[in-house]
Design an enzyme around this catalytic site. Sequence first.
Site, PDB file in Angstrom:
ATOM      1  N   GLY A  35       0.821  -1.199   0.000  1.00  0.00           N
ATOM      2  CA  GLY A  35       0.000   0.000   0.000  1.00  0.00           C
ATOM      3  C   GLY A  35       0.853   1.246   0.000  1.00  0.00           C
ATOM      4  N   GLU A  36       0.172   2.388  -0.056  1.00  0.00           N
ATOM      5  CA  GLU A  36       0.826   3.691  -0.058  1.00  0.00           C
ATOM      6  C   GLU A  36       0.190   4.517   1.046  1.00  0.00           C
ATOM      7  OE1 GLU A  36       3.408   6.777  -1.269  1.00  0.00           O
ATOM      8  OE2 GLU A  36       3.324   4.711  -2.010  1.00  0.00           O
ATOM      9  N   GLY A  37       0.959   4.908   2.050  1.00  0.00           N
ATOM     10  CA  GLY A  37       0.444   5.699   3.148  1.00  0.00           C
ATOM     11  C   GLY A  37       0.652   7.180   2.923  1.00  0.00           C
ATOM     12  N   GLU A  38       0.273   7.976   3.944  1.00  0.00           N
ATOM     13  CA  GLU A  38       0.413   9.428   3.844  1.00  0.00           C
ATOM     14  C   GLU A  38       1.872   9.840   3.780  1.00  0.00           C
ATOM     15  OE1 GLU A  38      -0.672  13.442   6.471  1.00  0.00           O
ATOM     16  OE2 GLU A  38      -1.318  11.454   7.145  1.00  0.00           O
ATOM     17  N   PHE A  39       2.742   9.073   4.454  1.00  0.00           N
ATOM     18  CA  PHE A  39       4.141   9.463   4.554  1.00  0.00           C
ATOM     19  C   PHE A  39       5.054   8.653   3.650  1.00  0.00           C
ATOM     20  CE2 PHE A  39       2.084  10.364   8.617  1.00  0.00           C
ATOM     21  CZ  PHE A  39       2.354  11.714   8.765  1.00  0.00           C
ATOM     22  N   GLY A  40       4.597   7.544   3.132  1.00  0.00           N
ATOM     23  CA  GLY A  40       5.450   6.706   2.294  1.00  0.00           C
ATOM     24  C   GLY A  40       4.796   5.363   2.042  1.00  0.00           C
ATOM     25  N   VAL A  63       3.971   1.282   2.283  1.00  0.00           N
ATOM     26  CA  VAL A  63       3.753   0.291   3.341  1.00  0.00           C
ATOM     27  C   VAL A  63       4.126  -1.071   2.774  1.00  0.00           C
ATOM     28  CG1 VAL A  63       2.113  -0.709   4.962  1.00  0.00           C
ATOM     29  CG2 VAL A  63       1.894   1.689   4.284  1.00  0.00           C
ATOM     30  N   ASP A  84     -11.015   9.781  13.576  1.00  0.00           N
ATOM     31  CA  ASP A  84     -11.034   9.322  12.172  1.00  0.00           C
ATOM     32  C   ASP A  84     -11.495   7.868  12.104  1.00  0.00           C
ATOM     33  OD1 ASP A  84     -10.785   9.464   9.447  1.00  0.00           O
ATOM     34  OD2 ASP A  84      -8.616   9.194   9.415  1.00  0.00           O
TER      35      ASP A  84
END
Length: 976
Positions: free
Chosen positions: A631-636, A638, A749
């Site tokens: 996956g792709e997170g907010e900071f980089g 995964v 959230d």
Amino acid sequence: MERRWPLGLGLVLLLCAPLPPGARAKEVTLMDTSKAQGELGWLLDPPKDGWSEQQQILNGTPLYMYQDCPMQGRRDTDHWLRSNWIYRGEEASRVHVELQFTVRDCKSFPGGAGPLGCKETFNLLYMESDQDVGIQLRRPLFQKVTTVAADQSFTIRDLVSGSVKLNVERCSLGRLTRRGLYLAFHNPGACVALVSVRVFYQRCPETLNGLAQFPDTLPGPAGLVEVAGTCLPHARASPRPSGAPRMHCSPDGEWLVPVGRCHCEPGYEEGGSGEACVACPSGSYRMDMDTPHCLTCPQQSTAESEGATICTCESGHYRAPGEGPQVACTGPPSAPRNLSFSASGTQLSLRWEPPADTGGRQDVRYSVRCSQCQGTAQDGGPCQPCGVGVHFSPGARGLTTPAVHVNGLEPYANYTFNVEAQNGVSGLGSSGHASTSVSISMGHAESLSGLSLRLVKKEPRQLELTWAGSRPRSPGANLTYELHVLNQDEERYQMVLEPRVLLTELQPDTTYIVRVRMLTPLGPGPFSPDHEFRTSPPVSRGLTGGEIVAVIFGLLLGAALLLGILVFRSRRAQRQRQQRQRDRATDVDREDKLWLKPYVDLQAYEDPAQGALDFTRELDPAWLMVDTVIGEGEFGEVYRGTLRLPSQDCKTVAIKTLKDTSPGGQWWNFLREATIMGQFSHPHILHLEGVVTKRKPIMIITEFMENGALDAFLREREDQLVPGQLVAMLQGIASGMNYLSNHNYVHRDLAARNILVNQNLCCKVSDFGLTRLLDDFDGTYETQGGKIPIRWTAPEAIAHRIFTTASDVWSFGIVMWEVLSFGDKPYGEMSNQEVMKSIEDGYRLPPPVDCPAPLYELMKNCWAYDRARRPHFQKLQAHLEQLLANPHSLRTIANFDPRMTLRLPSLSGSDGIPYRTVSEWLESIRMKRYILHFHSAGLDTMECVLELTAEDLTQMGITLPGHQKRILCSIQGFKD
């Protein structure tokens, strides 16, 4: 004799004229007077002074004909000539008659204007009969076919000059039903000679067309007869919509309107004449019927036998997956050439030249593998793959350029880099990938000039020191540290394996100068700067009065602190018992409630990384193995990976990374989530394994959840999970949120996308990037900005940006709706503005399809506008546990209240109906599966559905009681 002679002479002349060419149709003759071997013997009426039979000799062969030239001046000429019975048989229902005749021009008779009663035409008639009727003429039974007129009539002058033209007349007799027929010729006054009469029928002959053979065919009495053709050997009917080959036989015996055709089978092509399929010669192929001709085999392929449909690749050559037979065969590339490197500190650049042989392909790619070895390549020491800290730019796989930059290497370590050349057919054969390798021994990473030694503890004869190594040591690096310790009286060297040392046998109250350097198989590194440390003065045997007072004061202070702690813990235990009695908590987190560290913002630390370590566990990157991106997170990105702690088994983990390009202020936001997770311990809260902060990339390591995010998991398994399983998942989420709320945390959230599911369908709350600590159980948190997930957020949080546990309860109600709708998007395609307005107007989400009534009641309780009326997570958890214990209560389906249906402001129907189309209405009540049922029943407008009953729905195929109830309730809402 005047009327006979001119006509007879004309016959002799015209018999020498050529006959017209035959037609393309196959003709079957029933009667032909020109081929008669004797007198015809036709019936004459009257027997005399009318038609008469004549014989002419042509090339030694007698030719029999009839002529009639009546006496001029009579107007009542009525001469008949009837043929013999002509046998037709049972085959042809349509026959043709061909007449060859001459007619004298009436103006050519003496007098110039023509005699009285002279004509230039005569009539053709016929009569059907199953048998020969003998000499009975039976004039009334004859039917007229046509009046025969000459295109060219002759005169005496034509006779003399020999230019008499023969007339030919053709006509058809259709739909005959008897076994035979008679022809009759009626002459009303013409001077005519009937040279020949031919009766025949036509057939469509056997023929070839479009590689198909069509048989000899008898035409129909009228119209076209469709005939199917038979494909020639090695030919098949066309797969196109035109279908099998067909032609149409016309009544005139001609083939018309060809439809479809045959095509040669793969491996064959049409011969030069187009009338046969011949095998492709060796060295060529034809792969399908759409290819017009045989093709020469592509390069590096061959077809040894005739009739090949594909050419096989030669040894050592292949076709890549997806390449068709028309593509040339290619081979794998040879190894890259001239692999070289240049190193700078712990960075490395590798370069090489492309393979000498690319295998005939243009898609050459390179892959680089890195191994770290305990010894040099000559030593043959054991090697293992490089850790996650080694980075390749632009990457380690699929490189298109012959160069790569490597960073993150460790100093004083041995590496082997293997560069493979690959193309589209690599790995298809038995041989492995062609590669070349280079072994490199890294030198000093950097100077230790910036190294700082730190005093841990000092005593009169001991100093305990520590320092930060320039880089973490990896297994097999064989790094040791050498300390140089000296004072004015002595000098000593000491070697240690860790960046920590205990110096003993020192002089009390003495200053020592200490410096350190690393020792590697490549040699010693440079020394660090000098640091001065002083030992403690010696301890005296007796205590002074001041020291005694200080000791007594310290003891009293310690006793007071101990007493305060005991009182505090007693009161806290009493408050906890009272709280348990009020709430009747059943969750496992109540059994062992821990005193957690209060949330501390990392910005409060001079070194935020050290602050993160107070709440988390620092992991050695060597314990981690990265597998694949998930996956792709907010900071980089995964990753899925493996964690192996010392003396423990491997476990699968999720690794969240902070990309190097993130702004400088983002890394503490990244670590803040880890500091929050590190304070939690609950079976329904995502477990934090640890963090990596001392090497880039910075990483957060958590337990791995096999089924991923809850919303995607539900969409993939719609209709596969039963209500009991869904309630169990919701109970787990409520348990985790109850744990958070009891520890005064607000999530902010909570949504299905932030709930993770493991292989046992256990749901765990995750994504604590927005989580904040409240001052107390009923406290609030006010944010100053940032994005808010409108569809999941309580109205007071949207309006005033105030978050409480009650606002998390509202979000939990939305999560319940997501779970029961199997991952549908809340509020559909409504905009955020439309969602907020609808909530303020009192509208709420309708129950999902087949939603149990008790669950929908819980949702509506969570969506109470007054936050004080919303249930606590503890009550939600207890209620869900009761539903699990009593599954029969889940059988009741929630009623659909049309007054709660969310209506888009843009929809404006008529007569109080808020939908333009039936499909819009069905989608709004989540019954879109029945759109085709309504369309098939002709119910295409909203006005048509207002009078529907339960019986009507049953007849339409809508039989589920819950679905009928929902549709009828919505219709009733329109009427109200």
